[in-house]
Design a protein around this motif. Structure first.
Motif, PDB file in Angstrom:
ATOM      1  N   LEU A  77      83.814  51.812  47.419  1.00  0.00           N
ATOM      2  CA  LEU A  77      83.603  52.463  46.125  1.00  0.00           C
ATOM      3  C   LEU A  77      84.313  51.715  45.002  1.00  0.00           C
ATOM      4  CD1 LEU A  77      83.948  56.227  47.137  1.00  0.00           C
ATOM      5  CD2 LEU A  77      81.850  55.055  46.463  1.00  0.00           C
ATOM      6  N   ASP A  78      85.519  51.227  45.289  1.00  0.00           N
ATOM      7  CA  ASP A  78      86.279  50.479  44.293  1.00  0.00           C
ATOM      8  C   ASP A  78      85.527  49.224  43.863  1.00  0.00           C
ATOM      9  OD1 ASP A  78      88.621  50.212  42.689  1.00  0.00           O
ATOM     10  OD2 ASP A  78      89.262  48.584  44.019  1.00  0.00           O
ATOM     11  N   GLU A  79      84.928  48.511  44.806  1.00  0.00           N
ATOM     12  CA  GLU A  79      84.138  47.317  44.493  1.00  0.00           C
ATOM     13  C   GLU A  79      82.919  47.672  43.639  1.00  0.00           C
ATOM     14  OE1 GLU A  79      84.809  44.048  44.997  1.00  0.00           O
ATOM     15  OE2 GLU A  79      86.752  44.838  45.662  1.00  0.00           O
ATOM     16  N   LYS A  80      82.272  48.788  43.960  1.00  0.00           N
ATOM     17  CA  LYS A  80      81.104  49.216  43.188  1.00  0.00           C
ATOM     18  C   LYS A  80      81.508  49.637  41.773  1.00  0.00           C
ATOM     19  CE  LYS A  80      78.194  50.496  47.090  1.00  0.00           C
ATOM     20  NZ  LYS A  80      77.477  51.555  47.795  1.00  0.00           N
ATOM     21  N   PHE A  81      82.657  50.299  41.639  1.00  0.00           N
ATOM     22  CA  PHE A  81      83.144  50.673  40.305  1.00  0.00           C
ATOM     23  C   PHE A  81      83.421  49.426  39.465  1.00  0.00           C
ATOM     24  CE2 PHE A  81      84.821  54.900  42.078  1.00  0.00           C
ATOM     25  CZ  PHE A  81      83.778  55.619  41.532  1.00  0.00           C
ATOM     26  N   LYS A  82      84.006  48.410  40.077  1.00  0.00           N
ATOM     27  CA  LYS A  82      84.272  47.152  39.366  1.00  0.00           C
ATOM     28  C   LYS A  82      82.965  46.495  38.939  1.00  0.00           C
ATOM     29  CE  LYS A  82      88.668  46.205  41.638  1.00  0.00           C
ATOM     30  NZ  LYS A  82      89.358  45.399  42.664  1.00  0.00           N
ATOM     31  N   TYR A  83      81.971  46.504  39.811  1.00  0.00           N
ATOM     32  CA  TYR A  83      80.658  45.925  39.508  1.00  0.00           C
ATOM     33  C   TYR A  83      80.019  46.646  38.320  1.00  0.00           C
ATOM     34  CZ  TYR A  83      75.797  44.475  40.183  1.00  0.00           C
ATOM     35  OH  TYR A  83      74.525  43.983  39.988  1.00  0.00           O
ATOM     36  N   ILE A  84      80.056  47.952  38.360  1.00  0.00           N
ATOM     37  CA  ILE A  84      79.474  48.762  37.273  1.00  0.00           C
ATOM     38  C   ILE A  84      80.254  48.536  35.978  1.00  0.00           C
ATOM     39  CG2 ILE A  84      79.103  51.131  36.447  1.00  0.00           C
ATOM     40  CD1 ILE A  84      78.634  51.864  39.440  1.00  0.00           C
ATOM     41  N   SER A  85      81.581  48.495  36.074  1.00  0.00           N
ATOM     42  CA  SER A  85      82.422  48.309  34.904  1.00  0.00           C
ATOM     43  C   SER A  85      82.106  46.993  34.195  1.00  0.00           C
ATOM     44  CB  SER A  85      83.893  48.347  35.321  1.00  0.00           C
ATOM     45  OG  SER A  85      84.728  48.260  34.199  1.00  0.00           O
ATOM     46  N   ALA A  86      81.820  45.944  34.961  1.00  0.00           N
ATOM     47  CA  ALA A  86      81.485  44.643  34.377  1.00  0.00           C
ATOM     48  C   ALA A  86      80.141  44.687  33.659  1.00  0.00           C
ATOM     49  CB  ALA A  86      81.469  43.577  35.469  1.00  0.00           C
ATOM     50  N   ARG A  87      79.292  45.649  33.976  1.00  0.00           N
ATOM     51  CA  ARG A  87      77.953  45.767  33.376  1.00  0.00           C
ATOM     52  C   ARG A  87      77.794  47.047  32.548  1.00  0.00           C
ATOM     53  NH1 ARG A  87      78.444  43.015  37.544  1.00  0.00           N
ATOM     54  NH2 ARG A  87      77.100  41.293  38.202  1.00  0.00           N
ATOM     55  N   ILE A  88      78.905  47.622  32.127  1.00  0.00           N
ATOM     56  CA  ILE A  88      78.886  48.921  31.451  1.00  0.00           C
ATOM     57  C   ILE A  88      78.099  48.889  30.141  1.00  0.00           C
ATOM     58  CG2 ILE A  88      80.992  48.821  30.027  1.00  0.00           C
ATOM     59  CD1 ILE A  88      80.101  51.699  32.381  1.00  0.00           C
ATOM     60  N   ALA A  89      78.018  47.759  29.481  1.00  0.00           N
ATOM     61  CA  ALA A  89      77.292  47.655  28.204  1.00  0.00           C
ATOM     62  C   ALA A  89      75.809  47.977  28.369  1.00  0.00           C
ATOM     63  CB  ALA A  89      77.469  46.264  27.608  1.00  0.00           C
ATOM     64  N   SER A  90      75.265  47.712  29.556  1.00  0.00           N
ATOM     65  CA  SER A  90      73.846  47.993  29.803  1.00  0.00           C
ATOM     66  C   SER A  90      73.621  49.387  30.380  1.00  0.00           C
ATOM     67  CB  SER A  90      73.256  46.944  30.742  1.00  0.00           C
ATOM     68  OG  SER A  90      73.878  47.034  32.019  1.00  0.00           O
ATOM     69  N   ALA A  91      74.686  50.177  30.473  1.00  0.00           N
ATOM     70  CA  ALA A  91      74.620  51.542  31.027  1.00  0.00           C
ATOM     71  C   ALA A  91      73.827  51.559  32.337  1.00  0.00           C
ATOM     72  CB  ALA A  91      74.031  52.517  30.021  1.00  0.00           C
ATOM     73  N   PRO A  92      74.404  50.970  33.394  1.00  0.00           N
ATOM     74  CA  PRO A  92      73.673  50.871  34.661  1.00  0.00           C
ATOM     75  C   PRO A  92      73.318  52.239  35.248  1.00  0.00           C
ATOM     76  CG  PRO A  92      75.965  50.247  34.948  1.00  0.00           C
ATOM     77  CD  PRO A  92      75.754  50.445  33.483  1.00  0.00           C
ATOM     78  N   GLU A  93      72.138  52.320  35.841  1.00  0.00           N
ATOM     79  CA  GLU A  93      71.689  53.553  36.472  1.00  0.00           C
ATOM     80  C   GLU A  93      72.231  53.602  37.897  1.00  0.00           C
ATOM     81  OE1 GLU A  93      67.700  56.231  37.259  1.00  0.00           O
ATOM     82  OE2 GLU A  93      67.518  54.335  36.203  1.00  0.00           O
ATOM     83  N   VAL A  94      72.795  54.752  38.254  1.00  0.00           N
ATOM     84  CA  VAL A  94      73.389  54.926  39.581  1.00  0.00           C
ATOM     85  C   VAL A  94      73.017  56.288  40.150  1.00  0.00           C
ATOM     86  CG1 VAL A  94      75.367  53.430  39.080  1.00  0.00           C
ATOM     87  CG2 VAL A  94      75.553  55.888  38.687  1.00  0.00           C
ATOM     88  N   SER A  95      73.247  56.432  41.427  1.00  0.00           N
ATOM     89  CA  SER A  95      73.134  57.712  42.103  1.00  0.00           C
ATOM     90  C   SER A  95      74.523  58.015  42.668  1.00  0.00           C
ATOM     91  CB  SER A  95      72.094  57.627  43.217  1.00  0.00           C
ATOM     92  OG  SER A  95      71.997  58.863  43.886  1.00  0.00           O
ATOM     93  N   LEU A  96      75.105  59.133  42.226  1.00  0.00           N
ATOM     94  CA  LEU A  96      76.456  59.517  42.644  1.00  0.00           C
ATOM     95  C   LEU A  96      76.416  60.765  43.509  1.00  0.00           C
ATOM     96  CD1 LEU A  96      78.393  59.233  39.260  1.00  0.00           C
ATOM     97  CD2 LEU A  96      78.677  57.755  41.232  1.00  0.00           C
TER      98      LEU A  96
END
Length: 139
Positions: free
Chosen positions: A71-90
């Motif tokens: 989960l930590d790795e996925k949060f880092k991945y999303i954080s690096a792309r936060i400007a594009s508001a990535p779509e996720v399923s939580l």
């Protein structure tokens, strides 16, 4: 004719009399009169209490170290792309306000912000989810 079956002539002496009205008590409406005979609920709220006690909740799953690292790795991945508001399923645990336990919920949406200090994920619709309650994250 038996004593249970009366005919109209048995009441002839009172048929034309005026209905009695008390001088000391106010006239009761039909609804008020009917209310006297309505069922009495001595245990008001008892049925709701029984339903609440029977409602099932789930226990919170404590994620293991492998899941936390993933989960930590996925949060880092999303954080690096936060400007594009990535779509996720939580998938996350939502604590029940009334009982021990809660329920697991899955939502799909776009991530607006990951607050590493407050450990929350903020979605574009305003939903805030504690990162500590997340057990599943799909990109």
């Amino acid at each position: 004719m038996d004593s249970y079956h009366k005919n109209e002539s048995d009441y002839a002496d009172i048929m034309d009399r005026k209905h009695h009205q008390s001088a000391t008590r106010p006239h009761m409406s039909m609804a008020e009169r009917a209310a006297q005979f309505s069922p009495f609920a001595a245990l008001t709220g008892y049925e709701a209490l029984i339903q609440e006690a029977g409602r099932e909740t789930e226990k919170r799953i404590e994620p293991d170290e492998n899941l936390k690292a993933e989960l930590d790795e996925k949060f880092k991945y999303i954080s690096a792309r936060i400007a594009s508001a990535p779509e996720v399923s939580l998938t996350y645990f939502q604590k029940d306000d009334r009982k021990d336990g809660g329920a697991y919920r899955t939502i799909r949406g776009r991530v607006k912000k990951i607050d590493f200090l407050k450990k929350t994920v903020v979605m574009t619709d305003g939903t805030k989810i504690s990162a500590e309650e997340i057990i599943g994250l799909e990109l």
